[in-house]
Every structure is written in C-alpha cells, then in structure tokens.
Design an enzyme around this catalytic site. Sequence first.
Site, mmCIF file in Angstrom:
data_model
loop_
_atom_site.group_PDB
_atom_site.id
_atom_site.type_symbol
_atom_site.label_atom_id
_atom_site.label_comp_id
_atom_site.label_asym_id
_atom_site.label_seq_id
_atom_site.Cartn_x
_atom_site.Cartn_y
_atom_site.Cartn_z
ATOM 1 N N HIS A 1 -6.071 3.195 7.872
ATOM 2 C CA HIS A 1 -5.743 1.824 7.435
ATOM 3 C C HIS A 1 -4.479 1.878 6.590
ATOM 4 O O HIS A 1 -4.260 2.834 5.856
ATOM 5 C CB HIS A 1 -6.899 1.237 6.602
ATOM 6 C CG HIS A 1 -6.848 -0.244 6.493
ATOM 7 N ND1 HIS A 1 -6.078 -0.883 5.562
ATOM 8 C CD2 HIS A 1 -7.427 -1.217 7.229
ATOM 9 C CE1 HIS A 1 -6.201 -2.183 5.709
ATOM 10 N NE2 HIS A 1 -7.011 -2.427 6.711
ATOM 11 N N ASP B 1 -13.020 -1.983 12.185
ATOM 12 C CA ASP B 1 -13.200 -2.028 13.646
ATOM 13 C C ASP B 1 -14.076 -0.908 14.181
ATOM 14 O O ASP B 1 -14.427 -0.922 15.359
ATOM 15 C CB ASP B 1 -11.822 -1.964 14.324
ATOM 16 C CG ASP B 1 -11.016 -3.209 14.005
ATOM 17 O OD1 ASP B 1 -9.889 -3.085 13.500
ATOM 18 O OD2 ASP B 1 -11.539 -4.312 14.215
#
Length: 427
Positions: A306, A363
Amino acid sequence: MSKTAILEIDGNRHEFPVLVGTENEVAIDIDKLRSATGAITLDPGYKNSGSCKSEITFLDGEEGILRYRGYSIEELAEKADFLEVSYLLIFGELPTAKQLEQFETDIRKYTLVNEEMKNIIDGFPKNAHPMGVLSCLTSALTAFNPKSVNVDSEKDMYEAVCKTMGKFLVIATWTYRKSMGFPLNYYDNTKGYVENFMRLMFELPTGPYTPDPTIVAALDKLFILHADHEQNCSTSTVRMVGSSHAGLFASISAGVSALWGPLHGGANQAVLEMLEEIQKNGGDADKYLAKAKDKNDPFRLMGFGHRVYKNFDPRAKIIKKAADEVLATLGVNDPILNIAKKLEEAALEDEYFKSRNLYPNVDFYSGIIYRALGIPTDMFTVLFAIGRLPGWIAQWKEMRVNKEPIGRPRQVYVGSPLRDFVPFEKR
Ligand code: SDX
C-alpha cells in the site's frame, strides 16, 4: 515544531510556512515556492506531496489507523450502517435517527433511472467489463440531469448528493444484469439501500427473492470499509476533474475509471484471479511468492502492499475476520480462503515483504467474501465503487465548497531544445 522551513538554493535562503495537522502531520506550504525561488518540486506519484487540506478522513500508515470524520473505522464498521456512514462522510456529523430516515427518504426520490438510459446500456456487448459500462453510464446520467450543481446552495448540493446515491447504485447493478442477459431491475423504495443492491442484482421476474440478512449485513459492513480513503488515486481523480468545475456525475465517472486499474480498486478482482491460478497450479504459495520477489517477473502479489499503510491495513483485519464469519455462517468451505491465509502467513514471514512493509490491504480478502456471497469476480470492483461513492461525493463537495483552485501540476521538461523545422526531403 518550528513554524517555518528553510530552503537554500543558489546561495539564497528562503523560508516557507510549516503547517501542522490535527494529528500532528507536518506539511511545508510551498504555495510561494516558484515565485520566490523559480524552482518547483518533483514528486512522481505524489508520494510526498499533499494536494489539499481535508476534514474528511484521517489515515496513519505507520500505525494502521483509519478514521472517518474522527470516528475509528473499527467502531463505524461495528456500530453504524452504510447510509449512516455515507451521511457522516458527506455532511460531517453522524445523523440523528430522524436525519438518517429523511436522508433515505430523499435518496428514494431519485432511485428511478430514466428509461432511455437502457438504450445506452443496450449498446454494450454482453462481455463488456462492468467498470467500463459503469463509467459510461455514470457520465451519461449528465444527459438526463443536465442542471449543474450550485455548490453554494445547501439545498442544491443535498439534492445532488441524494440523486447520485440513488441512481449510481441502480446503474451499477445494471452492468451485471446486462452481462447476464437479465431484465434490468428497479429500486424498491420500500426496502433498505443494501437490500436493494441484492434485489437489483439477483431478483428475477420468474420467482420470489428474499436476500439473506447475513449477506446484506456483510455487504453493508464491506461498503462502510470502502467508503473513503483520503487522497487515493480515484478520489484524487474525482477532485481533479471536479476542480475544472465539471459536474459531479462526470467527476465520479472519471473516478470509476481510475478505480478500475489493477493497482487500485481492480486489485480485488486480480487477487481472486491470482488465488484461483495458484489453486489451479497445485496451491504452491511459495512459488508465487518467489515470482512476486523476482524483479524480472512482472507478477506482483495482488492485495499486498500500500502506498500509505506500512503496517496492516485496518480494513484488511476487519474483512479477514468477516470472511471467516460469513463463510462459516453460509456453510461455505472455500479452499481459496485457505490458500489466501497460507499466502499471507508466508509473506508476513518473508524478508522481502517484511523489509518493504508489505502487508495485506483492503483488497486481499474482500474478493473471498464477495465470491461467497455469489458476486461474480468482474463485479468486485463495481462493489468497491458502490462503497467508495459517498467518499467521492464528500471529497468533491469539500473541494468545490472550499473553492479550491483548478488542479494543474507543473513538470520538468527534459525533451529536445529548440530546433528548426525539417522539410520532408531532409528527414
Ligand atoms: C487500493 O491509496 C489508497 O488508499 C488505495 C486504496 C483505497 O482504499 O483507495 O487503499 C485501495 O488501491 C489498495 C491497493 C491495491 N493494489 C494492490 O493490491 C496491487 C498490488 N500492490 C502494489 O502494486 C503496490 O503495493 C501499490 C500499488 C499498492 C503501492 O505501490 P507503491 O506505493 O508505488 O510502492 P512501490 O511500487 O514503490 O513498491 C515499493 C517496493 C518495490 O520494491 P523495490 O523496488 O523497493 O525493490 O515494494 C515492492 C515494489 O516492487 N512491492 C511489491 C508489491 N507491492 C510493492 N512487490 C511484490 N508484490 C507487491 N504487491
């Protein structure tokens, strides 16, 4: 913290103000940098650059903290529902019971989509990716709602918010119905927002349909977890497009396209496809970890890493727990979940991932729940968009109400110096 930052360039010292945010984030205000020094900054991917001041969402990537308007994501996911959180993000405060009821009533005024929109969706082939169809339909809403939002009128802004919340959900589910050759459903104003999602998606004229309350509750929580995430790629796109005073539908349509990318919202679909490929090839997680670490291999471990979180994505923790609960409640024993857990355990132990602070993101597990809920894989990112819609609206509204300037970054030109035109015969 000092109130100014000193920059020395060409032997000259320049002072710039230092801004400190609510949670002590420090920013150097370079608004006057170019006029004072003639220099600009260069920051590909804006890894170090803030585009705005915002009161909506706070992330702490090091600590794995996410808050909407000051409330922790853990509390909101546990105690609130999606429309309540949407109201909070857009209007800044948790609604009273009466305000929430009125919000839902006002959204219901706009849940009927113009029948002529069906001519547009009929123009797509059945195998068109739902995100491409959704982006187009969202933009097409402008044709049927041409009046631009007067952002200085609270009434106008509120109506635009309700209209967008009402119509986007319907057209999002039409992308699935179209791909299946099913008739397009209508929102049922006697049912809840998330229950309507299930009906719009799965109700067929051939028989009764009652969504499983467990599934509705799980989706409501997932939508909350996806509702906003400060200046991510798609939200920054919505703000950028809106900064030219393009309409709300046009801005959100651009956000849908940005979200589609596999490095961003499209990752939830890519994670499932990756896990299915691992399963098909014998379930050897280590082989895929090695591929992810191989610089010569374009393969990345989807759902990992991320830009901001250098710790666990707090949403991933909540979704992982929800995945266990939902699959247990539904009696689904999906081997894909076991592969995901094996992959996660191996990656978290692996030096390559640890040294780069690569953890599961939102996700990584969401697709496993969507699959258990009967959602087709290529609809996963559409569900991300449904969840992110209130965040996009809130950020667009903040940018316009605060009268932010049009977004127009600078560049460093590294192309050819001036040269004379060359006629054909000399090329
Ligand atoms: C979302 O921004 C948001 O808030 C987004 C989001 C939201 O709610 O809006 O949280 C939603 O988009 C989540 C992210 C979903 N994307 C993925 O899961 C795709 C896989 N992950 C990546 O491609 C990557 O981690 C990003 C795109 C998410 C972040 O990329 P960065 O910040 O640009 O990091 P990077 O590419 O510079 O990587 C740093 C290092 C590199 O190695 P070195 O060059 O230092 O040797 O980490 C490596 C990368 O190669 N790396 C990975 C990896 N992610 C980063 N290596 C293998 N697998 C990965 N997934």
